[in-house]
Enzyme design. Structure first.
Site, PDB file in Angstrom:
ATOM      1  N   ASN A 126       0.846  -1.200   0.000  1.00 43.48           N
ATOM      2  CA  ASN A 126       0.000   0.000   0.000  1.00 43.48           C
ATOM      3  C   ASN A 126       0.878   1.245   0.000  1.00 43.48           C
ATOM      4  O   ASN A 126       2.095   1.160   0.043  1.00 43.48           O
ATOM      5  CB  ASN A 126      -0.977  -0.034   1.178  1.00 43.48           C
ATOM      6  CG  ASN A 126      -0.262  -0.078   2.508  1.00 43.48           C
ATOM      7  OD1 ASN A 126       0.464   0.845   2.861  1.00 43.48           O
ATOM      8  ND2 ASN A 126      -0.444  -1.172   3.231  1.00 43.48           N
ATOM      9  N   ASP A 180      -4.932  -5.738   4.954  1.00 42.04           N
ATOM     10  CA  ASP A 180      -6.091  -6.453   5.486  1.00 42.04           C
ATOM     11  C   ASP A 180      -6.201  -7.860   4.916  1.00 42.04           C
ATOM     12  O   ASP A 180      -6.826  -8.728   5.507  1.00 42.04           O
ATOM     13  CB  ASP A 180      -7.379  -5.676   5.183  1.00 42.04           C
ATOM     14  CG  ASP A 180      -7.505  -4.462   6.079  1.00 42.04           C
ATOM     15  OD1 ASP A 180      -7.150  -4.565   7.271  1.00 42.04           O
ATOM     16  OD2 ASP A 180      -7.934  -3.399   5.587  1.00 42.04           O
ATOM     17  N   LYS A 187       8.799 -17.494  -9.331  1.00 44.66           N
ATOM     18  CA  LYS A 187       8.176 -16.347  -9.990  1.00 44.66           C
ATOM     19  C   LYS A 187       7.030 -16.825 -10.887  1.00 44.66           C
ATOM     20  O   LYS A 187       7.218 -17.745 -11.690  1.00 44.66           O
ATOM     21  CB  LYS A 187       9.234 -15.608 -10.803  1.00 44.66           C
ATOM     22  CG  LYS A 187       8.737 -14.310 -11.374  1.00 44.66           C
ATOM     23  CD  LYS A 187       9.826 -13.606 -12.159  1.00 44.66           C
ATOM     24  CE  LYS A 187       9.210 -12.472 -12.939  1.00 44.66           C
ATOM     25  NZ  LYS A 187      10.027 -12.040 -14.035  1.00 44.66           N
ATOM     26  N   PHE A 194      -5.250   3.860  14.341  1.00 44.69           N
ATOM     27  CA  PHE A 194      -5.315   4.847  13.263  1.00 44.69           C
ATOM     28  C   PHE A 194      -6.362   4.403  12.265  1.00 44.69           C
ATOM     29  O   PHE A 194      -6.572   3.200  12.080  1.00 44.69           O
ATOM     30  CB  PHE A 194      -3.948   5.000  12.586  1.00 44.69           C
ATOM     31  CG  PHE A 194      -3.002   5.825  13.412  1.00 44.69           C
ATOM     32  CD1 PHE A 194      -2.436   5.294  14.561  1.00 44.69           C
ATOM     33  CD2 PHE A 194      -2.708   7.122  13.045  1.00 44.69           C
ATOM     34  CE1 PHE A 194      -1.595   6.059  15.351  1.00 44.69           C
ATOM     35  CE2 PHE A 194      -1.863   7.900  13.829  1.00 44.69           C
ATOM     36  CZ  PHE A 194      -1.304   7.364  14.981  1.00 44.69           C
ATOM     37  N   LYS A 250     -15.359   3.131  13.701  1.00 45.52           N
ATOM     38  CA  LYS A 250     -14.132   2.356  13.906  1.00 45.52           C
ATOM     39  C   LYS A 250     -13.707   2.389  15.369  1.00 45.52           C
ATOM     40  O   LYS A 250     -13.212   1.415  15.916  1.00 45.52           O
ATOM     41  CB  LYS A 250     -13.023   2.893  13.004  1.00 45.52           C
ATOM     42  CG  LYS A 250     -12.005   1.847  12.634  1.00 45.52           C
ATOM     43  CD  LYS A 250     -11.145   2.242  11.456  1.00 45.52           C
ATOM     44  CE  LYS A 250     -11.682   1.750  10.135  1.00 45.52           C
ATOM     45  NZ  LYS A 250     -10.833   2.073   8.993  1.00 45.52           N
ATOM     46  N   LYS A 291     -13.084  -1.060  17.168  1.00 45.42           N
ATOM     47  CA  LYS A 291     -11.711  -1.442  17.517  1.00 45.42           C
ATOM     48  C   LYS A 291     -11.452  -1.436  19.025  1.00 45.42           C
ATOM     49  O   LYS A 291     -10.460  -1.998  19.473  1.00 45.42           O
ATOM     50  CB  LYS A 291     -10.713  -0.499  16.844  1.00 45.42           C
ATOM     51  CG  LYS A 291     -10.775  -0.512  15.338  1.00 45.42           C
ATOM     52  CD  LYS A 291      -9.817  -1.529  14.757  1.00 45.42           C
ATOM     53  CE  LYS A 291     -10.035  -1.689  13.267  1.00 45.42           C
ATOM     54  NZ  LYS A 291      -9.186  -2.717  12.685  1.00 45.42           N
TER      55      LYS A 291
HETATM   56  N1  CTP Z   1      -4.778  -2.894  11.838  1.00 52.59           N
HETATM   57  C1  CTP Z   1      -4.305  -3.999  12.517  1.00 52.59           C
HETATM   58  N2  CTP Z   1      -4.286  -5.214  11.915  1.00 52.59           N
HETATM   59  C2  CTP Z   1      -4.749  -5.356  10.666  1.00 52.59           C
HETATM   60  C3  CTP Z   1      -5.266  -4.246   9.952  1.00 52.59           C
HETATM   61  C4  CTP Z   1      -5.278  -3.015  10.583  1.00 52.59           C
HETATM   62  O1  CTP Z   1      -3.895  -3.861  13.664  1.00 52.59           O
HETATM   63  N3  CTP Z   1      -4.707  -6.534  10.093  1.00 52.59           N
HETATM   64  C5  CTP Z   1      -4.796  -1.585  12.529  1.00 52.59           C
HETATM   65  C6  CTP Z   1      -4.087  -0.457  11.818  1.00 52.59           C
HETATM   66  O2  CTP Z   1      -2.727  -0.373  12.184  1.00 52.59           O
HETATM   67  C7  CTP Z   1      -4.846   0.763  12.280  1.00 52.59           C
HETATM   68  C8  CTP Z   1      -6.248   0.224  12.500  1.00 52.59           C
HETATM   69  O3  CTP Z   1      -6.124  -1.179  12.605  1.00 52.59           O
HETATM   70  O4  CTP Z   1      -4.369   1.259  13.502  1.00 52.59           O
HETATM   71  C9  CTP Z   1      -7.245   0.554  11.449  1.00 52.59           C
HETATM   72  O5  CTP Z   1      -6.796   0.188  10.194  1.00 52.59           O
HETATM   73  P1  CTP Z   1      -7.728   0.383   8.906  1.00 52.59           P
HETATM   74  O6  CTP Z   1      -7.110  -0.335   7.771  1.00 52.59           O
HETATM   75  O7  CTP Z   1      -8.079   1.822   8.733  1.00 52.59           O
HETATM   76  O8  CTP Z   1      -9.040  -0.304   9.407  1.00 52.59           O
HETATM   77  P2  CTP Z   1      -9.717  -1.638   9.070  1.00 52.59           P
HETATM   78  O9  CTP Z   1     -10.273  -2.190  10.317  1.00 52.59           O
HETATM   79  O10 CTP Z   1      -8.807  -2.501   8.299  1.00 52.59           O
HETATM   80  O11 CTP Z   1     -10.942  -1.154   8.241  1.00 52.59           O
HETATM   81  P3  CTP Z   1     -11.089  -0.770   6.691  1.00 52.59           P
HETATM   82  O12 CTP Z   1      -9.754  -1.013   6.055  1.00 52.59           O
HETATM   83  O13 CTP Z   1     -12.145  -1.663   6.224  1.00 52.59           O
HETATM   84  O14 CTP Z   1     -11.476   0.672   6.716  1.00 52.59           O
END
Ligand code: CTP
Length: 400
Positions: free
Chosen positions: A205, A274, A284, A320, A334, A338
């Protein structure tokens, strides 16, 4: 009562000095402000009088006949601070010139001295200024900053006065006192993770890691012991910070969970993937003979979720949220999902903030429902605002 003689010289950053004085006075210090004549053109002495609760000293020869003030100030000081310190006052200090109340006080004092330089970047880089600073350091003068960022003259570069919490921290350290995060062990994650498809390709990303690195660097400056678990990035590790490099979400999970135990704060600034490919090809993946390629993705472990499960009493969890539009409602949702103590949400689709930018505009949400909407600001400054919010939660329940 500990007395801080606080010199303000004539830089635009004098307005930031108001904030430093306010914070020091709030901590119960007897703050005596001395302003140079140029400084009074930038901020009125009444402002400093109001925030320090003391009269402000301006001239060597006072109309009321108090003309040995430089000696009394020099003696009463437990520490002398000059913020902002212009190139001019630094030059005067380096050469022992004494032609106004501040420079005379600086020459007459035996108290430790801290300066926070602030000037245009060319003036800062000039060999004369650099030599003066070297001389002052050799003589035992403490220097905090300057930082890089937008300067009052409209240019970018090194020369910005250190942010108020950093100056306060430096003053406290000089007085042998503990700062806002001192005694705390803080774990910060930064950067994006990479999920491999084969030995040469990955799904990644846009995260640059700048926000997490700014958090790690400023936490260190505020006195914390800092562990930074970082995804791949070009950024240099901040001085004094223990850095652990990882690639994948799974590796980040392992490193974070094995280290979070003794930490009072865990801030998950990393953009953790995610999803990850369900299979990683050992070789490869070849193009030849394929009509297309379908990759199956499976969810990665939710690190923040696991941190919440094993959260120790007093530990503060900072999450975050990177959103694209509809910021506040999504951030509130969120926050609930969370179960973090603090959520820092930003809209990464806004121009000039978010990924790879040195700036960020965020809203900070607290579990008790408080919300702080912040302006666009350098990531370092945002990091300091976040730590301020976190320090407010740590209070006495911190595992020090
Ligand atoms: N995070 C985590 N573990 C993951 C994905 C995300 O601990 N596998 C943490 C990130 O470091 C951040 C928070 O979760 O502090 C939110 O991440 P974000 O990607 O915005 O949220 P998601 O819950 O993945 O929701 P979405 O991507 O669907 O908005």
């Amino acid at each position: 009562m500990t007395c801080i003689v606080f010199g303000v010289s004539g830089g635009i950053a004098a307005y930031k000095a108001v904030e430093v004085v306010r914070r020091l006075a709030e901590r119960g210090f007897d703050v005596r402000v001395v302003m140079t004549e140029h400084a009074t053109r930038l901020v009125g002495p009444d402002t400093f009088r109001a925030v320090s609760g003391n009269p402000v000293s301006l001239r060597l020869f006072d109309a009321q006949g108090k003309d040995m003030e430089h000696i009394s100030l020099a003696r009463m000081a437990d520490v002398v601070v000059v913020a902002p310190a212009t190139a001019n006052i630094l030059a005067k200090m380096a050469h022992g010139l004494a032609d106004d109340l501040l420079s005379t006080t600086l020459l007459a004092t035996r108290a430790p001295v801290l300066v926070a330089p602030a000037m245009n970047r060319e003036m800062y880089r000039h060999p004369a200024t650099q030599e003066n600073l070297r001389k002052l350091r050799e003589r035992g003068v403490n220097v905090v900053g300057p930082e890089s960022g937008p300067l009052a003259c409209g240019e970018e570069g090194e020369g910005r006065m250190a942010e108020p919490p950093v100056v306060v921290e430096a003053v406290l350290r000089l007085l042998g006192m503990r700062g806002d995060l001192s005694g705390h062990r803080v774990l910060v994650t930064a950067g994006g993770t990479r999920e491999p498809l084969d030995p040469v390709r990955f799904i990644g990303n846009r995260s640059s890691g700048k926000m997490g690195y700014a958090l790690a660097e400023t936490a260190k400056e505020l006195g914390a012991e800092v562990i930074l678990v970082s995804g791949p990035t070009q950024l240099q590790p901040p001085p004094g910070v223990e850095r652990v490099m990882v690639e994948t979400a799974e590796e980040m999970r392992r490193e974070v969970l094995s280290r979070c135990g003794g930490c009072t704060v865990v801030a998950m600034a990393a953009a953790v993937a995610d999803f990850t490919p369900s299979r990683r090809s050992g070789e490869k993946i070849k193009r030849a003979g394929r009509e297309g390629l379908t990759v199956e993705l499976v969810p990665t472990p939710d690190i923040l979720g696991e941190l919440r499960e094993r959260k120790s009493p007093g530990q503060v969890l900072v999450g975050f949220a990177a959103e694209t539009g509809d910021l506040l409602p999504r951030a509130r949702k969120k926050m609930e999902d969370k179960g973090v103590d603090v959520l820092v949400a930003n809209d990464v689709s806004r121009p000039g903030s978010g990924f790879d930018s040195d700036y960020n505009q965020a809203v900070i949400l607290f579990r008790d429902g408080r919300e702080m909407e912040l302006d666009l600001m350098p990531k370092r400054e945002l990091a300091l605002r976040i730590w301020e919010a976190v320090a407010g939660l740590l209070g006495d329940r911190a595992v020090k």
